[in-house]
Design an enzyme around this catalytic site. Structure first.
Site, PDB file in Angstrom:
ATOM      1  N   GLU A 137       5.634 -11.422  -5.558  1.00 61.40           N
ATOM      2  CA  GLU A 137       4.441 -11.350  -6.602  1.00 61.40           C
ATOM      3  C   GLU A 137       4.619 -10.057  -7.072  1.00 61.40           C
ATOM      4  O   GLU A 137       4.342  -8.865  -6.419  1.00 61.40           O
ATOM      5  CB  GLU A 137       3.172 -11.332  -5.391  1.00 61.40           C
ATOM      6  N   ASP A 186      -3.783 -10.892   9.165  1.00 58.31           N
ATOM      7  CA  ASP A 186      -5.001 -11.199   9.097  1.00 58.31           C
ATOM      8  C   ASP A 186      -5.744 -12.057  10.059  1.00 58.31           C
ATOM      9  O   ASP A 186      -6.775 -12.115  10.516  1.00 58.31           O
ATOM     10  CB  ASP A 186      -5.297 -12.176   7.801  1.00 58.31           C
ATOM     11  N   ASP A 242      -7.322 -14.524  -4.521  1.00 60.51           N
ATOM     12  CA  ASP A 242      -6.927 -13.230  -3.876  1.00 60.51           C
ATOM     13  C   ASP A 242      -8.211 -12.334  -4.190  1.00 60.51           C
ATOM     14  O   ASP A 242      -7.857 -11.218  -4.810  1.00 60.51           O
ATOM     15  CB  ASP A 242      -5.606 -12.687  -4.428  1.00 60.51           C
ATOM     16  N   ASP A 270      -2.230 -16.018  -8.514  1.00 66.91           N
ATOM     17  CA  ASP A 270      -3.548 -15.292  -7.987  1.00 66.91           C
ATOM     18  C   ASP A 270      -4.440 -14.986  -8.835  1.00 66.91           C
ATOM     19  O   ASP A 270      -4.187 -14.278  -9.783  1.00 66.91           O
ATOM     20  CB  ASP A 270      -3.107 -14.063  -7.107  1.00 66.91           C
ATOM     21  N   HIS A 292      -1.965 -13.358   5.545  1.00 64.94           N
ATOM     22  CA  HIS A 292      -0.854 -12.371   6.279  1.00 64.94           C
ATOM     23  C   HIS A 292      -0.895 -12.493   7.692  1.00 64.94           C
ATOM     24  O   HIS A 292      -1.987 -12.943   8.338  1.00 64.94           O
ATOM     25  CB  HIS A 292      -1.374 -11.183   5.814  1.00 64.94           C
ATOM     26  N   ASP A 297      -6.623  -2.097  -8.785  1.00 60.32           N
ATOM     27  CA  ASP A 297      -6.688  -3.514  -8.381  1.00 60.32           C
ATOM     28  C   ASP A 297      -8.010  -3.925  -7.957  1.00 60.32           C
ATOM     29  O   ASP A 297      -7.962  -3.714  -6.738  1.00 60.32           O
ATOM     30  CB  ASP A 297      -5.359  -3.730  -7.348  1.00 60.32           C
ATOM     31  N   HIS A 345      -2.635  -7.979 -11.473  1.00 64.49           N
ATOM     32  CA  HIS A 345      -1.308  -7.292 -11.628  1.00 64.49           C
ATOM     33  C   HIS A 345      -0.981  -7.177 -13.031  1.00 64.49           C
ATOM     34  O   HIS A 345      -0.265  -6.121 -13.370  1.00 64.49           O
ATOM     35  CB  HIS A 345      -0.367  -7.832 -10.584  1.00 64.49           C
ATOM     36  N   GLU A 392      -0.433 -12.562 -10.493  1.00 62.52           N
ATOM     37  CA  GLU A 392      -1.644 -12.371 -10.310  1.00 62.52           C
ATOM     38  C   GLU A 392      -2.328 -11.906 -11.444  1.00 62.52           C
ATOM     39  O   GLU A 392      -1.631 -10.867 -12.130  1.00 62.52           O
ATOM     40  CB  GLU A 392      -1.866 -11.352  -9.016  1.00 62.52           C
TER      41      GLU A 392
HETATM   42  C1  XLS Z   1      -2.195  -6.942  -3.329  1.00 62.96           C
HETATM   43  C2  XLS Z   1      -1.579  -8.211  -3.456  1.00 62.96           C
HETATM   44  C3  XLS Z   1      -1.689  -8.963  -2.092  1.00 62.96           C
HETATM   45  C4  XLS Z   1      -0.854 -10.136  -1.867  1.00 62.96           C
HETATM   46  C5  XLS Z   1      -0.492 -10.743  -0.750  1.00 62.96           C
HETATM   47  O1  XLS Z   1      -2.377  -6.432  -4.549  1.00 62.96           O
HETATM   48  O2  XLS Z   1      -2.357  -9.035  -4.320  1.00 62.96           O
HETATM   49  O3  XLS Z   1      -3.078  -9.478  -1.831  1.00 62.96           O
HETATM   50  O4  XLS Z   1      -1.261 -11.355  -2.758  1.00 62.96           O
HETATM   51  O5  XLS Z   1       0.129  -9.716  -0.162  1.00 62.96           O
HETATM   52 NI    NI Z   2      -2.370 -11.192  -4.787  1.00 64.81          NI
HETATM   53 NI    NI Z   3      -3.429  -7.711  -5.847  1.00 70.82          NI
END
Ligand code: XLS
Ligand code: NI
Ligand code: NI
EC number: 5.3.1.5
Length: 431
Positions: free
Chosen positions: A229, A101, A336, A293, A98, A304, A268, A265
């Site tokens: 995402e 970051d 991630d 992810d 990001h 999460d 998620h 992900e």
């Molecule tokens: C948060 C997300 C984040 C994305 C990138 O839950 O996984 O880390 O991958 O913004």
């Molecule tokens: Ni993510």
């Molecule tokens: Ni996440």
């Protein structure tokens, strides 16, 4: 300056090794004309590894990294040095970041952009000198309090405009660094209570924003994919990009289903009440599969937890869907994932990734073998075999005609076993 990782040597494939080594991930091993490295396309994320301080809702920082708090450009560079040292030790082909970051926030929007550009120059040199390529870039539009009521869905149009500027600068940098994708995770694109929310307006704003992102991508000639995402909740109670199917409906509504794909992900998927393979199969079926992810959730705790993968059977079913989707094109396997907050040492960061990469390698190999042997596809075909000769039944027919077909033949269909346990036994033979 000595590296944060001191004398940790680059990790190699050595199934007999006693210490840190890959026991399953051999980057050069070929699976059907493609190396494991090219199948898996591993990426390491910057944020959880180098930005997160180990805090949880009940306690603050546990990690003691020499670049913390990384609020100056010098410290941000020190952090980048450590990050690229780690990428080298792991031998990963990609990384992800990001804006927030890699650069300390400036006193103004402009200063933030200048710092981002300066840090991009700094990491670009490292990337060109044997460092990994960029899998994706993204903008953090959820940490700072200005985004507390949303990014593009914010009630304040100035925040919408601020986000436009942020995403533009971040796409520019991603493009300049040769990024293969640009990700939008709708961090606070959702709401806490309908009592203060204009749902209709917020969805319109989000759709319009995404259309502008896609237009800008074409304008600057960015060839990578734009990825959304999905996530159902956390941080907001109701997130608009709930899951893959919801995102598809949203893309259709705004005419973007050919332009935008998904970054799925595992954690998620679990939060949405799905399995990872369900989300991947849905993405494949809807034609929007992009990237993954690869970080799991704890099945009991309900948030999460972003843990490193450690379950080979789950990884096998996930890569099975990835392979069925034709494998990654611009996408890849991004960790991630974050350490547990008691894992304080530099070696913990390395070991976590090595273990995760090995789990993915085991999963990929099992998935590849199941496909090569037709182990699941053959029984699946058999289950649907009746349809191979029955397409005439539905092609161009009306409901009455089909009803007539059933009635004139006096159809009385007999149930057939779904064979779930037998199929589970087959999967177990491969993992
Ligand atoms: C948060 C997300 C984040 C994305 C990138 O839950 O996984 O880390 O991958 O913004
Ligand atoms: Ni993510
Ligand atoms: Ni996440």
């Amino acid at each position: 300056m000595t590296s944060y990782f001191q004398d940790i040597a680059p990790v190699t494939y050595d199934p007999q090794a006693k210490g840190l080594a890959f026991r399953h991930y051999d980057p050069q091993e070929m699976l059907g004309g493609k190396s494991m490295q090219d199948h898996l396309r591993f990426a390491v994320c910057y944020w959880h590894n180098f930005v997160w301080e180990g805090n949880d809702p009940f306690g603050g920082q546990t990690f003691d990294r020499p670049w913390f708090p990384a609020d100056t450009m010098d410290l941000a560079k020190r952090k980048a040095d450590a990050a690229f040292d780690m990428f080298k030790i792991l031998g990963v082909p990609f990384w992800c970041f990001h804006d927030h970051d890699i650069r300390p926030e400036g006193a103004s929007l402009k200063e933030s952009h200048d710092r981002l550009n300066e840090m991009a120059d700094y990491v670009q040199e490292k990337m060109e000198n044997g460092g990994p390529k960029l899998l994706w870039g993204t903008a953090n539009m959820f940490s700072n309090r200005r985004f507390m009521s949303g990014a593009s869905t914010n009630p304040d149009p100035d925040v919408f405009a601020y986000c436009a500027s942020t995403v533009k600068s971040c796409m520019d940098v991603t493009h300049r660094l040769g990024g293969e994708n640009y990700v939008l995770w709708g961090g606070r694109e959702g709401y806490e209570t309908l009592l203060n929310t204009d749902l209709d307006r917020e969805l319109q704003q989000m759709g319009r924003f995404l259309q502008m992102v896609v237009d800008y991508k074409h304008k600057i000639g960015f060839k990578g994919a734009i990825l959304i995402e999905p996530k159902p909740q956390e941080p907001t109670k109701h997130q608009y990009d709930y899951d893959v199917a919801t995102v598809y409906g949203f893309l259709k509504r705004f005419g973007l289903e050919e332009e935008v794909q998904v970054n799925v992900e595992q954690g998620h998927a679990i939060l949405a009440g799905h399995s990872f393979e369900h989300e991947l199969a849905m993405a494949r079926t809807l034609g929007i599969f992009g990237s993954i992810d690869m970080n799991r959730n704890d099945y009991q705790s309900g948030w999460d937890t972003d843990q490193f993968p450690n379950n080979a059977p789950e990884a096998a079913l996930a890569y099975y869907e990835v392979l069925k989707a034709g494998g990654f094109t611009t996408g890849g396997t991004n960790f991630d994932a974050k350490l547990r907050r008691q894992s304080l040492d530099p070696v913990d960061l390395i070991a976590a990734h090595v273990g995760g990469m090995d789990i993915c390698a085991r999963g990929l190999k099992a998935a590849y073998a199941m496909l090569a042997d037709d182990a699941l596809e053959a029984p699946r075909r058999e289950r649907y075999a009746g349809w191979e000769t029955s397409d005439h039944l539905v092609e161009g027919k009306t409901l009455e005609q089909i009803a007539d077909y059933a009635e004139s033949r006096g159809l009385d269909p007999q149930p057939v076993s779904g064979r779930q346990e037998i199929l589970e036994n087959i999967v177990n033979r491969y993992v």
